[in-house]
Structure formats: C-alpha cells, structure tokens
Design a protein around this motif. Structure first.
Motif, PDB file in Angstrom:
ATOM      1  N   TYR A 162     -32.916 -47.011  31.636  1.00 51.84           N
ATOM      2  CA  TYR A 162     -32.259 -46.895  30.328  1.00 51.84           C
ATOM      3  C   TYR A 162     -30.757 -47.090  30.481  1.00 51.84           C
ATOM      4  N   ALA A 163     -30.178 -47.752  29.485  1.00 46.60           N
ATOM      5  CA  ALA A 163     -28.733 -47.994  29.482  1.00 46.60           C
ATOM      6  C   ALA A 163     -27.984 -46.691  29.245  1.00 46.60           C
ATOM      7  N   ALA A 164     -26.701 -46.736  29.499  1.00 48.10           N
ATOM      8  CA  ALA A 164     -25.870 -45.551  29.303  1.00 48.10           C
ATOM      9  C   ALA A 164     -25.918 -45.109  27.841  1.00 48.10           C
ATOM     10  N   GLU A 165     -25.823 -43.789  27.646  1.00 47.76           N
ATOM     11  CA  GLU A 165     -25.841 -43.163  26.317  1.00 47.76           C
ATOM     12  C   GLU A 165     -27.164 -43.373  25.587  1.00 47.76           C
ATOM     13  N   THR A 166     -28.228 -43.548  26.373  1.00 49.51           N
ATOM     14  CA  THR A 166     -29.574 -43.637  25.821  1.00 49.51           C
ATOM     15  C   THR A 166     -30.374 -42.438  26.321  1.00 49.51           C
ATOM     16  N   CYS A 167     -31.218 -41.876  25.450  1.00 50.10           N
ATOM     17  CA  CYS A 167     -32.034 -40.721  25.835  1.00 50.10           C
ATOM     18  C   CYS A 167     -33.095 -41.181  26.842  1.00 50.10           C
ATOM     19  N   SER A 168     -33.002 -40.695  28.063  1.00 47.81           N
ATOM     20  CA  SER A 168     -33.939 -41.123  29.108  1.00 47.81           C
ATOM     21  C   SER A 168     -35.116 -40.164  29.275  1.00 47.81           C
ATOM     22  N   ASN A 169     -34.941 -38.932  28.807  1.00 49.01           N
ATOM     23  CA  ASN A 169     -36.032 -37.964  28.923  1.00 49.01           C
ATOM     24  C   ASN A 169     -35.903 -36.926  27.805  1.00 49.01           C
ATOM     25  N   GLN A 170     -37.045 -36.405  27.387  1.00 50.42           N
ATOM     26  CA  GLN A 170     -37.056 -35.394  26.322  1.00 50.42           C
ATOM     27  C   GLN A 170     -37.584 -34.079  26.900  1.00 50.42           C
ATOM     28  N   VAL A 171     -36.761 -33.051  26.849  1.00 51.08           N
ATOM     29  CA  VAL A 171     -37.152 -31.742  27.372  1.00 51.08           C
ATOM     30  C   VAL A 171     -37.887 -30.930  26.314  1.00 51.08           C
ATOM     31  N   ARG A 172     -37.390 -30.993  25.091  1.00 52.64           N
ATOM     32  CA  ARG A 172     -38.046 -30.301  23.980  1.00 52.64           C
ATOM     33  C   ARG A 172     -37.994 -31.194  22.748  1.00 52.64           C
ATOM     34  N   ALA A 184     -33.090 -29.820  16.590  1.00 51.86           N
ATOM     35  CA  ALA A 184     -32.647 -30.988  17.353  1.00 51.86           C
ATOM     36  C   ALA A 184     -33.496 -31.141  18.612  1.00 51.86           C
ATOM     37  N   ALA A 185     -33.663 -32.379  19.030  1.00 52.38           N
ATOM     38  CA  ALA A 185     -34.415 -32.656  20.260  1.00 52.38           C
ATOM     39  C   ALA A 185     -33.504 -32.440  21.461  1.00 52.38           C
ATOM     40  N   GLN A 186     -33.985 -31.688  22.439  1.00 56.37           N
ATOM     41  CA  GLN A 186     -33.228 -31.493  23.675  1.00 56.37           C
ATOM     42  C   GLN A 186     -33.547 -32.636  24.634  1.00 56.37           C
ATOM     43  N   VAL A 187     -32.509 -33.349  25.065  1.00 52.50           N
ATOM     44  CA  VAL A 187     -32.735 -34.586  25.830  1.00 52.50           C
ATOM     45  C   VAL A 187     -31.819 -34.660  27.051  1.00 52.50           C
ATOM     46  N   VAL A 188     -32.249 -35.534  27.954  1.00 52.72           N
ATOM     47  CA  VAL A 188     -31.407 -35.950  29.071  1.00 52.72           C
ATOM     48  C   VAL A 188     -30.871 -37.323  28.714  1.00 52.72           C
ATOM     49  N   VAL A 189     -29.556 -37.502  28.841  1.00 54.43           N
ATOM     50  CA  VAL A 189     -28.924 -38.753  28.443  1.00 54.43           C
ATOM     51  C   VAL A 189     -28.606 -39.567  29.693  1.00 54.43           C
ATOM     52  N   SER A 190     -28.918 -40.853  29.610  1.00 55.39           N
ATOM     53  CA  SER A 190     -28.660 -41.734  30.747  1.00 55.39           C
ATOM     54  C   SER A 190     -27.166 -42.008  30.884  1.00 55.39           C
ATOM     55  N   SER A 191     -26.716 -42.001  32.130  1.00 55.38           N
ATOM     56  CA  SER A 191     -25.328 -42.375  32.406  1.00 55.38           C
ATOM     57  C   SER A 191     -25.244 -43.803  32.948  1.00 55.38           C
ATOM     58  N   GLY A 192     -26.361 -44.518  32.887  1.00 60.04           N
ATOM     59  CA  GLY A 192     -26.396 -45.885  33.376  1.00 60.04           C
ATOM     60  C   GLY A 192     -27.007 -45.941  34.768  1.00 60.04           C
ATOM     61  N   PRO A 193     -27.134 -47.134  35.333  1.00 61.83           N
ATOM     62  CA  PRO A 193     -27.723 -47.293  36.673  1.00 61.83           C
ATOM     63  C   PRO A 193     -26.929 -46.508  37.716  1.00 61.83           C
ATOM     64  N   ALA A 194     -27.653 -46.027  38.724  1.00 60.30           N
ATOM     65  CA  ALA A 194     -26.991 -45.283  39.807  1.00 60.30           C
ATOM     66  C   ALA A 194     -26.135 -46.225  40.634  1.00 60.30           C
ATOM     67  N   ALA A 195     -25.016 -45.732  41.082  1.00 59.75           N
ATOM     68  CA  ALA A 195     -24.103 -46.559  41.891  1.00 59.75           C
ATOM     69  C   ALA A 195     -24.700 -46.790  43.269  1.00 59.75           C
ATOM     70  N   THR A 196     -24.693 -48.044  43.725  1.00 54.87           N
ATOM     71  CA  THR A 196     -25.216 -48.396  45.052  1.00 54.87           C
ATOM     72  C   THR A 196     -24.133 -48.179  46.111  1.00 54.87           C
ATOM     73  N   GLU A 197     -24.546 -48.277  47.379  1.00 55.79           N
ATOM     74  CA  GLU A 197     -23.593 -48.110  48.473  1.00 55.79           C
ATOM     75  C   GLU A 197     -22.523 -49.191  48.426  1.00 55.79           C
ATOM     76  N   GLU A 198     -22.931 -50.387  48.007  1.00 51.44           N
ATOM     77  CA  GLU A 198     -21.948 -51.504  47.917  1.00 51.44           C
ATOM     78  C   GLU A 198     -20.904 -51.174  46.864  1.00 51.44           C
ATOM     79  N   ASP A 199     -21.375 -50.596  45.749  1.00 49.32           N
ATOM     80  CA  ASP A 199     -20.434 -50.228  44.695  1.00 49.32           C
ATOM     81  C   ASP A 199     -19.489 -49.140  45.189  1.00 49.32           C
ATOM     82  N   GLU A 200     -20.067 -48.188  45.968  1.00 44.90           N
ATOM     83  CA  GLU A 200     -19.244 -47.095  46.489  1.00 44.90           C
ATOM     84  C   GLU A 200     -18.139 -47.635  47.403  1.00 44.90           C
ATOM     85  N   SER A 201     -18.495 -48.596  48.252  1.00 45.87           N
ATOM     86  CA  SER A 201     -17.515 -49.159  49.187  1.00 45.87           C
ATOM     87  C   SER A 201     -16.459 -49.969  48.445  1.00 45.87           C
TER      88      SER A 201
END
Length: 204
Positions: A162-172, A184-201
C-alpha cells in the motif's frame, strides 16, 4: 229624563271608543312611515365591534402559527430522541459484534468443526441483517486513503503493498449510522515501502 241621560252616556262612550281607535290607527301609521335608514343604522356594527373582531382574528392566526411551530418542534425532538436511543443501543452492541467476529475468525483459523462454524456464521448473518435494518453500515478501511473523519490511526508502518497514507490494516471495524459516524475505524496507516539497504547507504 232617565232615558235621555242613558242615551247621552252611550253616545259619549261611542265617541270615546272611536277617538281611541282613531288614535291607535294614527300611531300605527306613523310607525310604518318610519324611514328604513334608522333601522339599518341601529343594526350596523360599531367601530368598537369591528376592532374587537379584528383583534380576535389576529389572535386566532397567531394561535395557529404557535400550534404549527409546537407540532414541528415536538416531532423534531421525538425524532432526535429516537436517534439518540438507537445510537446508545448500537454502541453497546458493537463490542459484542467485535468479539463475535474475532471468535468466528479464530474458529476458522484453527479448523474447528465445520457444522459449528457454519452455525455461528448463520447467527452472525442474522445479526448483520438486524443491524442493516437500523441503517448501520460498516466502514471498509483497508486499501482506502486515510480519512481522519472516518479513521483513527493507531500507528504508521512501512508497506510494500500500500502507498503512503493508505490504510494497510484494520484493527477495529468502524461504523456509520446512516450518514453519521457512529464509531471510527482503528487502522494502521502505511508509511510507504520499507527503505532498502541501498537507500540507507545513499542517505548516509
């Protein structure tokens, strides 16, 4: 001599009766000759009576308007009371529904007896049908763009799906009561793809 006096007395009586009859006829004629305008003037409404009628008419119109406003206000208050009572009842039922859904999901994951699971699903469907009659609608949050008016963000987590600022999971699950947010629905919001080691470097 006596006969003469009786004759004179009778004559006088006849003259008196005739005079009375003539006077009565004269008075009757005078009454008949009275102009009609005098009678009409006596029957005509006085200005005071007209003012009283106008005042009573205004009071009647005001009473009609006050009664219409009272009736509309009473209907509106009764509808609001009905809505609040339904909201309170549904809010008490939603935790029960949450636990039922979790129990049903757990039974399916642990391969519980199929007949038992099907029975619980049947009861769950009946429960949902009752809630539908009260115009209760579930909010489907997963995959939706985060909306603070419908969603309650518990945390942000990376997601490759899921793209950033998209609800990736619903807790309630959240619910709408008609067009009004009930919970209101309790959700986990996506922060976008996880940073890879190449991105970290690259960042370092």
């Amino acid at each position: 001599m006596g006969k003469k006096n009786k004759a004179e007395e009778q004559e006088l009586n006849e003259e008196a009766i005739a005079a009375e009859e003539e006077l009565a006829d004269k008075e009757a004629a005078e009454v008949e000759e009275l102009p009609d305008t005098e009678i009409i003037e006596e029957d005509a409404p006085a200005p005071v009576v007209e003012e009283e009628e106008e005042s009573l008419r205004d009071q009647f119109v005001r009473l009609q308007a006050d009664f219409a406003n009272f009736r509309n206000r009473t209907q509106r208050e009764r509808l609001e009371l009905y809505q609040r009572a339904n909201e309170d009842l549904l809010l008490e039922l939603l935790p029960v529904l949450d636990h039922y859904e979790m129990g049903l999901k757990t039974a399916e994951q642990h391969d519980a007896d199929k007949a038992v699971v099907d029975g619980f699903k049947l009861v769950y469907d009946q429960f949902q049908n009752v809630l539908d009659k009260f115009n209760l609608k579930a909010i489907e949050a997963v995959g939706e763009v985060f909306d603070p008016h419908k969603h309650e963000a518990l945390t942000h987590m990376p997601s490759d799906e899921y793209a950033a600022e998209t609800c990736s999971n619903q807790v309630r699950r959240g619910y709408l009561f008609g067009d009004k947010l009930l919970r209101a629905a309790q959700v986990v919001v996506s922060s976008g793809p996880a940073a890879t080691e190449e991105d970290e470097s690259t960042k370092s």
